[in-house]
Scaffold this motif. Sequence first.
Motif, PDB file in Angstrom:
ATOM      1  N   VAL A 170       0.820  -1.224   0.000  1.00 28.77           N
ATOM      2  CA  VAL A 170       0.000   0.000   0.000  1.00 28.77           C
ATOM      3  C   VAL A 170       0.851   1.271   0.000  1.00 28.77           C
ATOM      4  O   VAL A 170       0.355   2.354  -0.301  1.00 28.77           O
ATOM      5  N   VAL A 171       2.152   1.164   0.302  1.00 29.90           N
ATOM      6  CA  VAL A 171       3.012   2.352   0.358  1.00 29.90           C
ATOM      7  C   VAL A 171       3.010   3.075  -0.991  1.00 29.90           C
ATOM      8  O   VAL A 171       2.893   4.308  -1.055  1.00 29.90           O
ATOM      9  N   GLY A 172       3.128   2.320  -2.081  1.00 32.69           N
ATOM     10  CA  GLY A 172       3.145   2.931  -3.410  1.00 32.69           C
ATOM     11  C   GLY A 172       1.871   3.690  -3.714  1.00 32.69           C
ATOM     12  O   GLY A 172       1.898   4.792  -4.283  1.00 32.69           O
ATOM     13  N   MET A 173       0.723   3.101  -3.338  1.00 34.32           N
ATOM     14  CA  MET A 173      -0.560   3.782  -3.561  1.00 34.32           C
ATOM     15  C   MET A 173      -0.624   5.093  -2.791  1.00 34.32           C
ATOM     16  O   MET A 173      -1.069   6.123  -3.317  1.00 34.32           O
ATOM     17  N   VAL A 174      -0.201   5.051  -1.536  1.00 33.08           N
ATOM     18  CA  VAL A 174      -0.261   6.254  -0.697  1.00 33.08           C
ATOM     19  C   VAL A 174       0.657   7.341  -1.263  1.00 33.08           C
ATOM     20  O   VAL A 174       0.275   8.520  -1.343  1.00 33.08           O
ATOM     21  N   GLU A 175       1.851   6.952  -1.680  1.00 29.66           N
ATOM     22  CA  GLU A 175       2.803   7.939  -2.193  1.00 29.66           C
ATOM     23  C   GLU A 175       2.365   8.516  -3.541  1.00 29.66           C
ATOM     24  O   GLU A 175       2.775   9.612  -3.916  1.00 29.66           O
ATOM     25  N   ALA A 176       1.533   7.766  -4.279  1.00 30.56           N
ATOM     26  CA  ALA A 176       1.133   8.196  -5.621  1.00 30.56           C
ATOM     27  C   ALA A 176      -0.151   9.015  -5.636  1.00 30.56           C
ATOM     28  O   ALA A 176      -0.548   9.499  -6.705  1.00 30.56           O
ATOM     29  N   TYR A 177      -0.786   9.211  -4.488  1.00 37.31           N
ATOM     30  CA  TYR A 177      -2.106   9.864  -4.498  1.00 37.31           C
ATOM     31  C   TYR A 177      -2.038  11.290  -5.037  1.00 37.31           C
ATOM     32  O   TYR A 177      -3.027  11.816  -5.564  1.00 37.31           O
ATOM     33  N   THR A 178      -0.878  11.939  -4.958  1.00 33.58           N
ATOM     34  CA  THR A 178      -0.774  13.324  -5.412  1.00 33.58           C
ATOM     35  C   THR A 178      -0.935  13.452  -6.930  1.00 33.58           C
ATOM     36  O   THR A 178      -1.288  14.533  -7.419  1.00 33.58           O
ATOM     37  N   VAL A 179      -0.682  12.371  -7.672  1.00 29.07           N
ATOM     38  CA  VAL A 179      -0.809  12.446  -9.133  1.00 29.07           C
ATOM     39  C   VAL A 179      -2.154  11.908  -9.625  1.00 29.07           C
ATOM     40  O   VAL A 179      -2.441  11.973 -10.816  1.00 29.07           O
ATOM     41  N   TRP A 180      -2.974  11.374  -8.728  1.00 34.04           N
ATOM     42  CA  TRP A 180      -4.268  10.840  -9.150  1.00 34.04           C
ATOM     43  C   TRP A 180      -5.121  11.862  -9.895  1.00 34.04           C
ATOM     44  O   TRP A 180      -5.780  11.520 -10.875  1.00 34.04           O
ATOM     45  N   PRO A 181      -5.164  13.142  -9.462  1.00 34.33           N
ATOM     46  CA  PRO A 181      -6.002  14.109 -10.175  1.00 34.33           C
ATOM     47  C   PRO A 181      -5.612  14.302 -11.638  1.00 34.33           C
ATOM     48  O   PRO A 181      -6.410  14.797 -12.433  1.00 34.33           O
ATOM     49  N   ILE A 185      -9.540   9.436 -17.986  1.00 34.02           N
ATOM     50  CA  ILE A 185     -10.687   8.608 -17.628  1.00 34.02           C
ATOM     51  C   ILE A 185     -10.294   7.134 -17.491  1.00 34.02           C
ATOM     52  O   ILE A 185     -10.653   6.454 -16.519  1.00 34.02           O
ATOM     53  N   GLY A 186      -9.527   6.630 -18.455  1.00 32.56           N
ATOM     54  CA  GLY A 186      -9.141   5.220 -18.435  1.00 32.56           C
ATOM     55  C   GLY A 186      -8.329   4.852 -17.215  1.00 32.56           C
ATOM     56  O   GLY A 186      -8.605   3.860 -16.535  1.00 32.56           O
ATOM     57  N   ASP A 187      -7.316   5.681 -16.900  1.00 30.64           N
ATOM     58  CA  ASP A 187      -6.473   5.397 -15.731  1.00 30.64           C
ATOM     59  C   ASP A 187      -7.261   5.533 -14.431  1.00 30.64           C
ATOM     60  O   ASP A 187      -7.018   4.809 -13.467  1.00 30.64           O
ATOM     61  N   THR A 188      -8.198   6.478 -14.399  1.00 29.46           N
ATOM     62  CA  THR A 188      -9.024   6.646 -13.202  1.00 29.46           C
ATOM     63  C   THR A 188      -9.896   5.419 -12.966  1.00 29.46           C
ATOM     64  O   THR A 188     -10.043   4.947 -11.832  1.00 29.46           O
ATOM     65  N   LEU A 189     -10.470   4.875 -14.048  1.00 33.53           N
ATOM     66  CA  LEU A 189     -11.275   3.664 -13.923  1.00 33.53           C
ATOM     67  C   LEU A 189     -10.423   2.496 -13.436  1.00 33.53           C
ATOM     68  O   LEU A 189     -10.848   1.705 -12.594  1.00 33.53           O
ATOM     69  N   TYR A 190      -9.196   2.378 -13.964  1.00 29.93           N
ATOM     70  CA  TYR A 190      -8.272   1.342 -13.491  1.00 29.93           C
ATOM     71  C   TYR A 190      -8.037   1.478 -11.990  1.00 29.93           C
ATOM     72  O   TYR A 190      -8.066   0.499 -11.239  1.00 29.93           O
ATOM     73  N   LEU A 191      -7.768   2.698 -11.567  1.00 24.51           N
ATOM     74  CA  LEU A 191      -7.471   2.950 -10.160  1.00 24.51           C
ATOM     75  C   LEU A 191      -8.649   2.575  -9.274  1.00 24.51           C
ATOM     76  O   LEU A 191      -8.492   1.853  -8.277  1.00 24.51           O
ATOM     77  N   VAL A 192      -9.845   3.056  -9.630  1.00 22.25           N
ATOM     78  CA  VAL A 192     -11.037   2.782  -8.822  1.00 22.25           C
ATOM     79  C   VAL A 192     -11.313   1.285  -8.773  1.00 22.25           C
ATOM     80  O   VAL A 192     -11.593   0.720  -7.696  1.00 22.25           O
ATOM     81  N   PHE A 193     -11.231   0.623  -9.929  1.00 22.50           N
ATOM     82  CA  PHE A 193     -11.512  -0.808  -9.986  1.00 22.50           C
ATOM     83  C   PHE A 193     -10.470  -1.597  -9.202  1.00 22.50           C
ATOM     84  O   PHE A 193     -10.782  -2.573  -8.515  1.00 22.50           O
ATOM     85  N   ALA A 194      -9.206  -1.173  -9.286  1.00 22.37           N
ATOM     86  CA  ALA A 194      -8.151  -1.874  -8.551  1.00 22.37           C
ATOM     87  C   ALA A 194      -8.365  -1.764  -7.047  1.00 22.37           C
ATOM     88  O   ALA A 194      -8.272  -2.764  -6.316  1.00 22.37           O
ATOM     89  N   LEU A 195      -8.651  -0.556  -6.572  1.00 20.90           N
ATOM     90  CA  LEU A 195      -8.886  -0.361  -5.140  1.00 20.90           C
ATOM     91  C   LEU A 195     -10.127  -1.129  -4.682  1.00 20.90           C
ATOM     92  O   LEU A 195     -10.134  -1.755  -3.619  1.00 20.90           O
ATOM     93  N   ALA A 196     -11.193  -1.089  -5.501  1.00 23.52           N
ATOM     94  CA  ALA A 196     -12.417  -1.814  -5.156  1.00 23.52           C
ATOM     95  C   ALA A 196     -12.167  -3.315  -5.108  1.00 23.52           C
ATOM     96  O   ALA A 196     -12.722  -4.025  -4.260  1.00 23.52           O
ATOM     97  N   SER A 197     -11.325  -3.826  -6.011  1.00 24.39           N
ATOM     98  CA  SER A 197     -11.016  -5.258  -6.036  1.00 24.39           C
ATOM     99  C   SER A 197     -10.290  -5.687  -4.767  1.00 24.39           C
ATOM    100  O   SER A 197     -10.572  -6.749  -4.199  1.00 24.39           O
TER     101      SER A 197
END
Length: 212
Positions: A170-181, A185-197
């Motif tokens: 989870v460290v990578g996810m936390v460190e990468a949150y600043t670039v999420w915005p 659309i495609g990458d955002t869907l990947y992110l949401v689906f990955a976290l939901a999974s």
Amino acid sequence: VPELLDHGAYRYRRIAYPVAASLFGLLDGPALLVGLIVVTVCSTAAASGAVAALTVSQGRSDWAALAVLVNPGVWLSVRLLTADIFAIALMTIGLSALLTRRWLSVAAFSLSGLAKDVYLTTPGGLAISRDRRRRTLIIVPATVLVIWMAWLTWRMGDCFKGRGNLSMSVVGMVEAYTVWPRFDIGDTLYLVFALASVVAGLIYSVFYASWL
């Protein structure tokens, strides 16, 4: 070829996928690309079938194979032809064979580790038990990988480094949150689906009372 590659020993560490796709080095150029595609397609089918067989053996529905087909990590591996889906196929085969053919399970886990070393977390987790026989699930694959890495270090040097690619979960996810915005659309869907999974898998594991 070490001098031609960026950290050649590190890249050769994950040898199983290129070996399978190239038929032990016989294929090159366009034929090798076809080999990568064929192995990827077959791996997706094998992983889905292994999950279906495993869940049926546990008295559950073979529709669980959808867990492979809707996995965003699988989609990304198929799109980019990375080693992940090949490693997942071997890992799920190891899980499916665990209760009936221990030798096949250990062999599959060993090959999975040679496809991508982080997949040793599965046999590692299974080996955490009072049942000492389960320890072979991680001892053999880890030994195979260490021997291969030692050979690569001798031939190319410096194979035991992670090159900054490994960290705590989870460290990578936390460190990468600043670039999420900045995601499209495609990458955002990947992110949401990955976290939901991940969340869905954790919730399911809490209510499914089985060590496997």
